[in-house]
Design an enzyme around this catalytic site. Sequence first.
Site, PDB file in Angstrom:
ATOM      1  N   ALA A 175       0.812  -1.224   0.000  1.00 33.00           N
ATOM      2  CA  ALA A 175       0.000   0.000   0.000  1.00 33.00           C
ATOM      3  C   ALA A 175       0.840   1.266   0.000  1.00 33.00           C
ATOM      4  CB  ALA A 175      -0.937   0.009   1.202  1.00 33.00           C
ATOM      5  N   ALA A 176       2.119   1.164  -0.357  1.00 30.62           N
ATOM      6  CA  ALA A 176       2.985   2.341  -0.297  1.00 30.62           C
ATOM      7  C   ALA A 176       2.497   3.454  -1.208  1.00 30.62           C
ATOM      8  CB  ALA A 176       4.417   1.946  -0.653  1.00 30.62           C
ATOM      9  N   GLY A 177       2.108   3.101  -2.436  1.00 30.14           N
ATOM     10  CA  GLY A 177       1.603   4.118  -3.357  1.00 30.14           C
ATOM     11  C   GLY A 177       0.318   4.740  -2.871  1.00 30.14           C
ATOM     12  N   ASP A 178      -0.550   3.932  -2.286  1.00 30.90           N
ATOM     13  CA  ASP A 178      -1.808   4.459  -1.762  1.00 30.90           C
ATOM     14  C   ASP A 178      -1.554   5.391  -0.579  1.00 30.90           C
ATOM     15  OD1 ASP A 178      -3.200   2.942  -3.629  1.00 30.90           O
ATOM     16  OD2 ASP A 178      -3.347   1.229  -2.281  1.00 30.90           O
TER      17      ASP A 178
END
Length: 321
Positions: free
Chosen positions: A264-267
């Site tokens: 979920a890094a991009g989120d």
Amino acid sequence: MAATVFVIGSSNTDMVIKASKLPAPGETVIGGTFLMNPGGKGANQAVAAARLAMTSPGSDVSVTVTFVANVGNDMFGRQALQQFEREGIRSEFISTDADEPSGVALIGVDSRGENSIMVASGANARLNQHQVANALASISEPASTVILLQLETPLPTVEYAIRQGYERGMRVVLNPAPAQVFDPAVLACLFAITPNETEAERLTNIRVTDETTARQAAQHLHAMGVLNVVITLGARGAYVSSAGSDTPPALLSALSVTAVDTTAAGDCFNGALAVALAERKALTDAVAFACKAASISVTRLGAQASLPYRHEVDAIPSVFA
């Protein structure tokens, strides 16, 4: 001053297996840890924004987060609604679909924190323009609103939301993930676009491998009509470029951390960016804030479980170039 982040997008339940490696086609890998977490790019970004929307010391901006989505009339949908309530997310524009199940994602994570994901969209595939219109009609102060979108819901709905937000004077941020083709005419309606290297290549046909190629891709996107371009580069940070701005393009470094799970890094990055923009931070400062938040998230397993709170991000000194 009050501001709003409107996240329009998907809600899934993530079923995660951590293993030493990701399986090749036809291969079975015996894994270790199993987790079942709430996820979906839209929901992840809404939760990230809600956890980071607490007023920072010295700030006079109060940010609320609203989520526009579809869930199924099932156990996963009910659990998702309960989670949004716990996170303080306004959920009056989340619809329960009577015919389609809630979205589900199957995620494998290897020992380096890299992941492989398959998604069954379910109710997410039925999010429609009428629902978006009803949600946007509730906004009384468009200039204080940031709309955040991704590409896990129907493209006509996403494109409609972009155009409507732009026409009403809202700042619209598109995270073009997962990578796919959409109407390039909507690019001129965006305040900012936030692709990763793969998505930037899909949009520009320029393979992004370093700062030079990131600059080339950003210039291509500017030529297509995008005002602000933020290309996320994983552990290297993010490249920021603004058309017609006195601020020069810059590569902002990420924190040096040991990645456990990048799911979920991009989120996390996009939810943090939207909050910072709603707080009227300059784009470069907003990206620096988002880099810090994303750097924390990759040190933890899971999607929404990995998302940091505001005090955790504020506690980290700014160390960006």
